[in-house]
Write an enzyme that holds these catalytic residues in place. Structure first.
Site, PDB file in Angstrom:
ATOM      1  N   ASP A  10       0.845  -1.200   0.000  1.00  0.00           N
ATOM      2  CA  ASP A  10       0.000   0.000   0.000  1.00  0.00           C
ATOM      3  C   ASP A  10       0.878   1.247   0.000  1.00  0.00           C
ATOM      4  O   ASP A  10       1.638   1.472   0.944  1.00  0.00           O
ATOM      5  CB  ASP A  10      -0.908  -0.010   1.232  1.00  0.00           C
ATOM      6  CG  ASP A  10      -1.996   1.031   1.131  1.00  0.00           C
ATOM      7  OD1 ASP A  10      -2.094   1.706   0.083  1.00  0.00           O
ATOM      8  OD2 ASP A  10      -2.764   1.171   2.111  1.00  0.00           O
ATOM      9  N   HIS A  11       0.778   2.025  -1.041  1.00  0.00           N
ATOM     10  CA  HIS A  11       1.576   3.242  -1.161  1.00  0.00           C
ATOM     11  C   HIS A  11       0.850   4.450  -0.559  1.00  0.00           C
ATOM     12  O   HIS A  11       1.364   5.562  -0.536  1.00  0.00           O
ATOM     13  CB  HIS A  11       1.905   3.488  -2.639  1.00  0.00           C
ATOM     14  CG  HIS A  11       2.944   4.532  -2.876  1.00  0.00           C
ATOM     15  ND1 HIS A  11       2.670   5.743  -3.475  1.00  0.00           N
ATOM     16  CD2 HIS A  11       4.259   4.553  -2.571  1.00  0.00           C
ATOM     17  CE1 HIS A  11       3.782   6.459  -3.540  1.00  0.00           C
ATOM     18  NE2 HIS A  11       4.761   5.762  -3.011  1.00  0.00           N
TER      19      HIS A  11
END
Ligand SMILES: *[C@@H]1O[C@H](CO)[C@@H](O)[C@H](O)[C@H]1NC(C)=O
Ligand SMILES: *[C@@H]1O[C@H](CO)[C@@H](O)[C@H](O)[C@H]1NC(C)=O
Ligand SMILES: *[C@@H]1O[C@H](CO)[C@@H](O)[C@H](O)[C@H]1NC(C)=O
Ligand SMILES: *[C@H]1O[C@@H](CO)[C@H](O)[C@@H](O)[C@@H]1NC(C)=O
Length: 358
Positions: free
Chosen positions: A300-301
């Site tokens: 997850d960025h």
């Protein structure tokens, strides 16, 4: 129609214009193309547990009218997506070359650019406004949005990992404050137009846009902002002179709440959950969607946090990761106590690290 009823009509019109958003106004747009006060978009990672791999373009969406996560019927690369509908206004403004609108797009990881400076903000976003109102978008997507010459699109590199975007509609009078916050960011602006009529209210943005020298930058600055429909936001902006983890050293202590934080921690030496100061910060490591599929924070960025205590109701969305090197970077977070936003994010948290289980 009598003069009296005409006056009544006029009164109604002018009264309701302060209450609702008009289709012609510059504003964040829903998936139906309607103006909305704010929206949130959570692009899901390509690989999740319990679901066969998707395209990496599916996303959850919520706005000031829907109030909880919905799985969008569009993909994030489509012009019908909320980001597509919203940015389309920017692309149209660019084409019409009107002097009545201003826009800025910035990204530390800009399309077609090798230029990179740690003194510029680790921050990604876009603004479009006229003298009546506009929107500010804050997101985590590298190489996005495309240059206005190109029109809307989504970079293939943004597919694998989760990404976040928030768009907020503001009346014109809020942009002078946003201008000050962006001075702290020192964003890498890769395309912009700030016509001279905006100079008195957006002096810093105009200088940043022209690449000229700016006034002294504050170490950090906290601003209160209000959306077009009266939603309150608190905005944290730190410059690269404020050298510390924004989550622990500033946000948690300022908001007086323990935080659960989701961020990109990939450089091997991640910052662990931290209970050293009065208010603690815990790293989330597993997310569960409302449809029961899960993904690891590793994929997850996006960068967001919520208060640990339900009563505090804080949700913040922004630019910086809990990673040692990010202490030296500028950027910020926008926070709200909207109960629907809080609930939507809090319920996504499936597992986090307390301080003693490292
Ligand atoms: C969006 O991505 C999908 C899947 O890769 C592709 O089939 C589609 O053509 C793309 N749409 C646009 C408008 O780029
Ligand atoms: C927790 O964060 C603060 C502020 O960044 C820092 O001074 C402290 O050393 C950290 N504690 C631990 C145990 O890493
Ligand atoms: C998700 O899991 C919970 C608990 O196992 C269950 O009650 C719920 O119906 C599930 N939701 C969906 C959309 O599958
Ligand atoms: C984007 O900005 C406009 C207006 O300032 C310029 O005219 C364009 O040349 C610019 N586009 C690029 C690719 O830099």
């Amino acid at each position: 129609m009598t003069a009296g009823s005409l006056w009544g009509c006029f009164f109604l019109l002018s009264f309701s214009s302060t209450r609702s958003l008009w289709a012609a106004d510059v504003s964040c747009r829903s998936e139906d193309g309607d103006p909305v006060d704010w929206f949130l978009l959570y692009k899901l990672p390509k690989y999740m547990r319990k679901l066969s791999p998707g395209t990496g373009l599916e996303y959850m969406y919520m706005d000031s009218l829907t109030q909880s996560w919905q799985l969008s019927k569009f993909l994030v690369n489509m012009t019908q997506s909320a980001l597509g509908q919203t940015l389309n206004q920017l692309y149209e403004a660019y084409q019409s070359k009107k002097d009545s609108t201003a826009y800025v797009i910035y990204n530390d990881d800009a399309p077609h650019s090798k230029h990179y400076s740690w003194k510029q903000g680790h921050t990604k976003g876009f603004l479009l406004l006229d003298k009546s109102q506009g929107f500010w978008g804050i997101h985590s997507i590298p190489l996005f949005p495309p240059f206005p010459e190109k029109g809307y699109g989504y970079p293939p590199t943004g597919k694998l990992n989760g990404q976040m975007a928030i768009c907020i509609t503001f009346r014109y009078n809020q942009f002078a404050e946003i201008d000050k916050q962006l001075l702290c960011y020192n964003p890498n602006i890769y395309n912009c137009s700030i016509p001279d009529i905006f100079q008195p209210d957006l002096p810093n943005l105009q200088k940043l846009c022209l690449g000229s020298a700016v006034s002294p930058v504050p170490r950090r600055h906290l601003s209160k902002l209000q959306s077009a429909q009266g939603e309150n936001f608190l905005h944290f902006a730190k410059s690269h002179f404020f050298v510390d983890d924004i989550y622990v050293a500033w946000m948690a202590q300022q908001l007086q709440t323990d935080l659960l934080a989701e961020s990109w921690q990939h450089d091997g030496q991640e910052l662990p959950s931290n209970c050293s100061l009065q208010y603690h910060v815990y790293n989330i490591n597993l997310i569960k969607t409302p449809w029961n599929s899960t993904f690891r924070s590793y994929y997850d960025h996006s960068k967001w946090c919520v208060s640990w205590r339900y009563e505090d109701q804080w949700t913040c969305i922004g630019d910086l990761n809990r990673a040692p090197k990010q202490a030296w970077r500028s950027g910020g977070f926008i926070c709200t106590q909207n109960q629907y936003i809080y609930k939507a994010f809090k319920h996504l948290i499936f597992h986090y690290h307390s301080c003693n289980d490292s």
